[in-house]
Design an enzyme around this catalytic site. Structure first.
Site, mmCIF file in Angstrom:
data_model
loop_
_atom_site.group_PDB
_atom_site.id
_atom_site.type_symbol
_atom_site.label_atom_id
_atom_site.label_comp_id
_atom_site.label_asym_id
_atom_site.label_seq_id
_atom_site.Cartn_x
_atom_site.Cartn_y
_atom_site.Cartn_z
ATOM 1 N N THR A 196 -29.679 -23.693 -25.524
ATOM 2 C CA THR A 196 -29.441 -22.258 -25.742
ATOM 3 C C THR A 196 -28.427 -21.747 -24.719
ATOM 4 O O THR A 196 -28.317 -22.315 -23.639
ATOM 5 C CB THR A 196 -30.790 -21.523 -25.577
ATOM 6 N N THR A 247 -34.120 -19.723 -21.256
ATOM 7 C CA THR A 247 -33.973 -20.855 -22.176
ATOM 8 C C THR A 247 -35.182 -21.768 -21.997
ATOM 9 O O THR A 247 -35.650 -21.969 -20.871
ATOM 10 C CB THR A 247 -32.682 -21.651 -21.925
#
Ligand code: ASP
Length: 329
Positions: A196, A247
């Protein structure tokens, strides 16, 4: 002569007050946390990550240095990573159980606590820009699936066929899992690098922005949505304290309301951003999850914490010093 002295004195006072209105600028980005080990990385791939991280963080920093807003810095830094197949956002995002890409993103403006997010988008080329458009051009905070895509088209935001996002690398990862008969019910793929992307920036006016963008988790099914578009879980910004982008294993970041938990520790307990981040990640660990966070507080102090093997990350401080790292140290 006396008048000249008075004039000089007044000018000095004005310049001092202008000076004190100038805040320390700074930007931090991440490209995901996970099982990122040096022994599994080729020198070439490592170099590609370092170059892309530098490009993204520098793009954001240049905007801040030229007096631009933290919103623009965050958006542009994230777009660089969304446009790179290296990361799990935009092109190169991970695949769903039915071999598609489904994208989530969010943005928050720390000046006024405005926020926007999209979830389950199939066609938005740069989801971070659509999240900002939700914030600025709709009365809502979170739009999902077809609605998010329809809104983006109506706003003139670039859309692409879903096949644009799909790379061979991600297709192979998904098929490897399917070959191993890893069930979609299996909570998470242990060897996945999350990938991410996110960014937090503070501009000269002291405004903090945070953004996060992802394809979610490999093999996801049933319209699964993670923490990224959930304000307070995967993303949060408030000029009073800090900006945070997360993340990791999204379900645990939602359950522990991680981004806001870090902010709350700073607001209510005067905790420093590094310790606050560590404590929130400990909570993630306690419920069985892992991952990382990046953040900047209102004084420009940075946090880049994670409890995985590595996290792609970069930071440029007020003086222009740049840090780019992948592994623990
Ligand atoms: N947090 C994301 C999610 O669960 C995944 C990631 O960070 O890579 O959707």
């Amino acid at each position: 002569m006396k008048k000249l002295f008075i004039l000089l004195f007044v000018l000095l006072i004005i310049s001092c007050s202008i000076e004190s209105n100038e805040n320390k600028i700074g930007i931090v980005i991440h490209g995901g946390a996970g099982t990122i080990l040096k022994e599994n990385m080729t020198a070439e791939l490592e170099n590609s990550y370092m170059i892309k991280l530098e490009e993204a963080v520098t793009k954001g920093y240049d905007i801040l240095k030229n007096g631009g807003s933290s919103k623009d810095a965050v958006e542009q830094a994230i777009r660089v990573m969304e446009d790179s197949p290296l990361f799990n956002a935009g092109v190169g995002a991970v695949l769903t159980n039915d071999e598609r890409v489904s994208l989530d993103a969010s943005f928050m403006d720390g000046e006024n606590l405005n926020a926007g997010a999209i979830a389950g988008s199939s066609y938005v080329k740069n989801p971070i820009s659509a999240a900002i458009a939700v914030m600025e051009k709709s009365p809502h905070v979170l739009l999902s699936s077809k609605g998010a895509d329809d809104f983006a088209i109506e706003m003139g935001i670039d859309t692409v066929p879903n096949s644009y996002f799909i790379t061979e690398r991600r297709l192979n990862s998904l098929r490897r899992l399917k070959d191993k008969n890893v069930s979609y019910k299996d909570p998470f793929i242990k060897d996945s690098k999350f990938g991410t992307v996110g960014s937090v920036a503070i501009d000269i006016k002291g405004n903090i922005s945070a953004g996060t963008s992802t394809g979610g988790t490999t093999n996801k099914i049933w319209g699964r949505i993670g923490d990224v578009p959930i304000i307070g879980a995967g993303n949060y910004a408030n000029n009073e304290c800090c900006g945070i982008s997360a993340t990791g294993w999204g379900e645990h970041f939602i359950r522990n309301v991680v981004a806001y938990d870090i902010a709350a520790q700073i607001i209510y307990k005067n905790e420093n951003i590094v310790d606050a981040s560590k404590k929130s990640l400990d909570k993630v660990k306690a419920t069985g999850g892992d991952g990382g966070v990046i953040g900047l507080d209102k004084n420009g102090n940075v946090a880049m914490e994670f409890n995985t093997a590595g996290m792609y990350r970069a930071h440029i401080d007020n003086e222009g010093n740049i840090t780019i790292k992948i592994y623990k140290d």
